[in-house]
Structures are given as C-alpha cells and as structure tokens.
Design a protein around this motif. Structure first.
Motif, PDB file in Angstrom:
ATOM      1  N   HIS A 150       0.837  -1.200   0.000  1.00 32.14           N
ATOM      2  CA  HIS A 150       0.000   0.000   0.000  1.00 32.14           C
ATOM      3  C   HIS A 150       0.874   1.254   0.000  1.00 32.14           C
ATOM      4  O   HIS A 150       1.909   1.291   0.665  1.00 32.14           O
ATOM      5  CB  HIS A 150      -0.910   0.011   1.227  1.00 32.14           C
ATOM      6  CG  HIS A 150      -1.863  -1.140   1.278  1.00 32.14           C
ATOM      7  ND1 HIS A 150      -2.995  -1.204   0.497  1.00 32.14           N
ATOM      8  CD2 HIS A 150      -1.852  -2.290   2.003  1.00 32.14           C
ATOM      9  CE1 HIS A 150      -3.650  -2.329   0.748  1.00 32.14           C
ATOM     10  NE2 HIS A 150      -2.981  -3.004   1.661  1.00 32.14           N
ATOM     11  N   LEU A 196      -7.813   3.052  -5.510  1.00 29.46           N
ATOM     12  CA  LEU A 196      -7.590   1.613  -5.386  1.00 29.46           C
ATOM     13  C   LEU A 196      -6.880   1.105  -6.634  1.00 29.46           C
ATOM     14  O   LEU A 196      -7.319   1.359  -7.756  1.00 29.46           O
ATOM     15  CB  LEU A 196      -8.929   0.888  -5.217  1.00 29.46           C
ATOM     16  CG  LEU A 196      -8.873  -0.601  -4.859  1.00 29.46           C
ATOM     17  CD1 LEU A 196      -8.234  -0.804  -3.486  1.00 29.46           C
ATOM     18  CD2 LEU A 196     -10.282  -1.195  -4.891  1.00 29.46           C
ATOM     19  N   LYS A 211      -5.544  -6.298  -4.547  1.00 27.95           N
ATOM     20  CA  LYS A 211      -5.882  -4.882  -4.553  1.00 27.95           C
ATOM     21  C   LYS A 211      -5.107  -4.160  -3.452  1.00 27.95           C
ATOM     22  O   LYS A 211      -4.847  -4.749  -2.402  1.00 27.95           O
ATOM     23  CB  LYS A 211      -7.388  -4.685  -4.348  1.00 27.95           C
ATOM     24  CG  LYS A 211      -8.242  -5.249  -5.472  1.00 27.95           C
ATOM     25  CD  LYS A 211      -9.726  -5.030  -5.195  1.00 27.95           C
ATOM     26  CE  LYS A 211     -10.578  -5.592  -6.318  1.00 27.95           C
ATOM     27  NZ  LYS A 211     -12.025  -5.391  -6.066  1.00 27.95           N
ATOM     28  N   TYR A 212      -4.751  -2.916  -3.705  1.00 27.65           N
ATOM     29  CA  TYR A 212      -4.050  -2.139  -2.685  1.00 27.65           C
ATOM     30  C   TYR A 212      -4.361  -0.652  -2.841  1.00 27.65           C
ATOM     31  O   TYR A 212      -4.778  -0.190  -3.897  1.00 27.65           O
ATOM     32  CB  TYR A 212      -2.540  -2.394  -2.740  1.00 27.65           C
ATOM     33  CG  TYR A 212      -1.852  -1.937  -4.009  1.00 27.65           C
ATOM     34  CD1 TYR A 212      -1.269  -0.673  -4.089  1.00 27.65           C
ATOM     35  CD2 TYR A 212      -1.771  -2.762  -5.125  1.00 27.65           C
ATOM     36  CE1 TYR A 212      -0.629  -0.244  -5.250  1.00 27.65           C
ATOM     37  CE2 TYR A 212      -1.128  -2.353  -6.280  1.00 27.65           C
ATOM     38  CZ  TYR A 212      -0.564  -1.089  -6.341  1.00 27.65           C
ATOM     39  OH  TYR A 212       0.068  -0.665  -7.485  1.00 27.65           O
ATOM     40  N   LEU A 213      -4.124   0.092  -1.784  1.00 33.75           N
ATOM     41  CA  LEU A 213      -4.396   1.526  -1.758  1.00 33.75           C
ATOM     42  C   LEU A 213      -3.176   2.315  -2.199  1.00 33.75           C
ATOM     43  O   LEU A 213      -2.035   1.948  -1.921  1.00 33.75           O
ATOM     44  CB  LEU A 213      -4.798   1.973  -0.351  1.00 33.75           C
ATOM     45  CG  LEU A 213      -6.107   1.409   0.201  1.00 33.75           C
ATOM     46  CD1 LEU A 213      -6.255   1.796   1.660  1.00 33.75           C
ATOM     47  CD2 LEU A 213      -7.292   1.896  -0.613  1.00 33.75           C
TER      48      LEU A 213
END
Length: 276
Positions: A150, A196, A211-213
């Motif tokens: 992230h 995202l 998925k990551y921020l």
C-alpha cells in the motif's frame, strides 16, 4: 533497396562519461538515484553496459546506485491509457497476468540502463509488483529491504530511505518528470486523492490478483519543481554527448516540491482550513 544510414561521426566512451560525472560532483561513496535515457546520449560505445560501468566506477564500492524498475503492465487494467483496453478484457487481464517476478517480469519504457543494472551481480530488487526499485552497492539492502504494498512510494519506500540517507538524484538525458523520488513529496503534502489499484502477486506459492491503496500520483508537474530547484541553485549541470546531466540532493528537491505543492499548486486550495 535499403537506404544507407548516416555514418557514426561521434563516439562516447566510458572515460568521457566518468569525467563528466566527476565534473558535476558525482564522487565515491555517493548514494545516487539515477534516471537515464540511453538514446539521448548519441552513440555510446558499449551502450547501456558502458553507462552502468561508468556509474559504478564513479560511486565506487562504498557508494550505491538506485533505479526505478516499474512494471506498468502489471497494473489495474481499467486505468490503462496508453493504450486503453476494451472493457470486456479487463477481467481476463486480472485473471491471467503473471505474478510479479524480480528476474522475469518485463518493464515498459524504463530504458536499457536500468535493465543492464538489473542483470548485475549483487543487485537487490524491492518486491513491489509495479513500483519496484533495483539497487547496487553498500546500501542496496537498506534502500530496498521493505517497500509496502500500500502507498508504495511513501514513507516505506526506497525514496524515503534515499531522503534519510542524504542521497542525490542524477538525471541523464531525461527531465524532472522521470524523477521517482519526487513522488514522496506528493505523499507528504497530501494533495492527491486516495485510489484503489491492483496487481498480480504471488502469495504462499499461489498467484493472485491483489488490490491495494495508493495515491493518484502525477509527475507532470515535476518540471515546474525542477525549474525552481535550478533557480535556487540546487542543480549542478553537465553534458555527455547530446545528453544533459542534472545532479541534485534528494532531500532538498523533495522539500522544495512539498513547499510548491502546499503553497502554489492548484490543489492547495483543497488544503485550506477554511474549507473544512
């Protein structure tokens, strides 16, 4: 019948590159983030190998080289622009994109110089699926030993370690938009929205889409930051062949970028307390 190509009339050697690096202040023991375009030089005898050899000789075994190794194919396909992808293929990309591999995953538009460094003995590569770095030298492990999934270019990134270690940035034939370290200023100034993202990774031996921020970072404004750095005398300039060289301290550049983003960038109006 093939059209005859123009004969090579000028040649750039490792010795010439090394002399110019020393002339602008690159020295033994320096920690250096490098961004380079081989084609900008003209004809280099030995190509990218010669450029990397000169950089290694310039900083020596007490120094460190750091380069961005971004794998832009392994990214969220719905955000692709150059070129975009048709909507019905997005799911297939997420399902079929190979997981990031430090040795095998292709980069796009990163250049021959970083790919040559990637093949050297003793290099260290951080493990982010599309914002990885490759490093060589004394502090390679320290720079690349932990890069978070992230917000990959923020405080747990090689850019932040470069800042802490008082490292420098060298641009060789490219402009400030290529300076990955300046993205740290976008995180520190909080001018960008959170989004995202996604990438194919390998976890516990299995390939999966993760998925990551991150922030919606944008390097287009970096040339304006670079202009300010030059006006304030922070940039040492030189030239090798047709390639302009620019050397500056990473911490000074990042601090200046933060000041620019907070005070003068159009996004600054969203940071004013009166709006909350």
């Amino acid at each position: 019948m093939k059209t005859p190509q123009k004969a090579i009339s000028q040649l750039i050697s490792q010795k010439e590159i090394l002399e110019q690096l020393k002339e602008i202040g690159v020295s033994a023991g320096m920690i250096l983030e490098v961004h380079a375009s081989l084609s900008a030089f003209g004809y280099v005898c030995g190509g990218a190998q010669t450029v990397v050899n000169a950089l290694i000789e310039a900083v020596g075994y007490s120094g460190t080289l750091l380069m961005a190794l971004q794998c832009s194919d392994n990214t969220e396909p719905s955000a692709w622009e150059n070129p975009p992808i048709e909507r019905h293929l997005i799911k297939t990309v997420r399902e079929q994109m190979p997981a990031f591999n430090k040795k095998e995953t292709d980069t796009r538009a990163m250049g021959a110089v970083v790919e040559n460094l990637r093949r050297r003995d003793g290099i260290v590569i951080s493990h982010h699926p599309n914002c990885a770095y490759v490093a060589w030298g004394k502090y390679a492990k320290l720079l690349c030993n932990h890069q978070s999934l992230h917000f990959p270019l923020s405080e747990e990134s090689p850019a932040a370690r470069l800042y802490e270690l008082k490292g420098s940035v060298l641009l060789m034939g490219v402009d400030y938009q290529r300076c990955t370290a300046l993205h740290l200023a976008e995180y520190r100034s909080e001018i960008r929205p959170v989004i995202l993202r996604g990438a194919a990774v390998e976890l516990e031996g299995k390939r999966m889409w993760k998925k990551y921020l991150d922030l919606d970072i944008d390097s287009e404004i970096f040339n304006k930051v670079g202009k300010r750095l030059e006006e304030k005398g922070f940039v040492k300039k030189g030239k090798v062949g047709m390639a302009d060289l620019k050397l500056f301290k990473a911490d000074a550049a990042i601090d200046e970028a933060v000041r620019y983003f907070v005070k003068d960038h159009p996004y600054a109006r969203y940071l004013q307390p009166s709006l909350f």
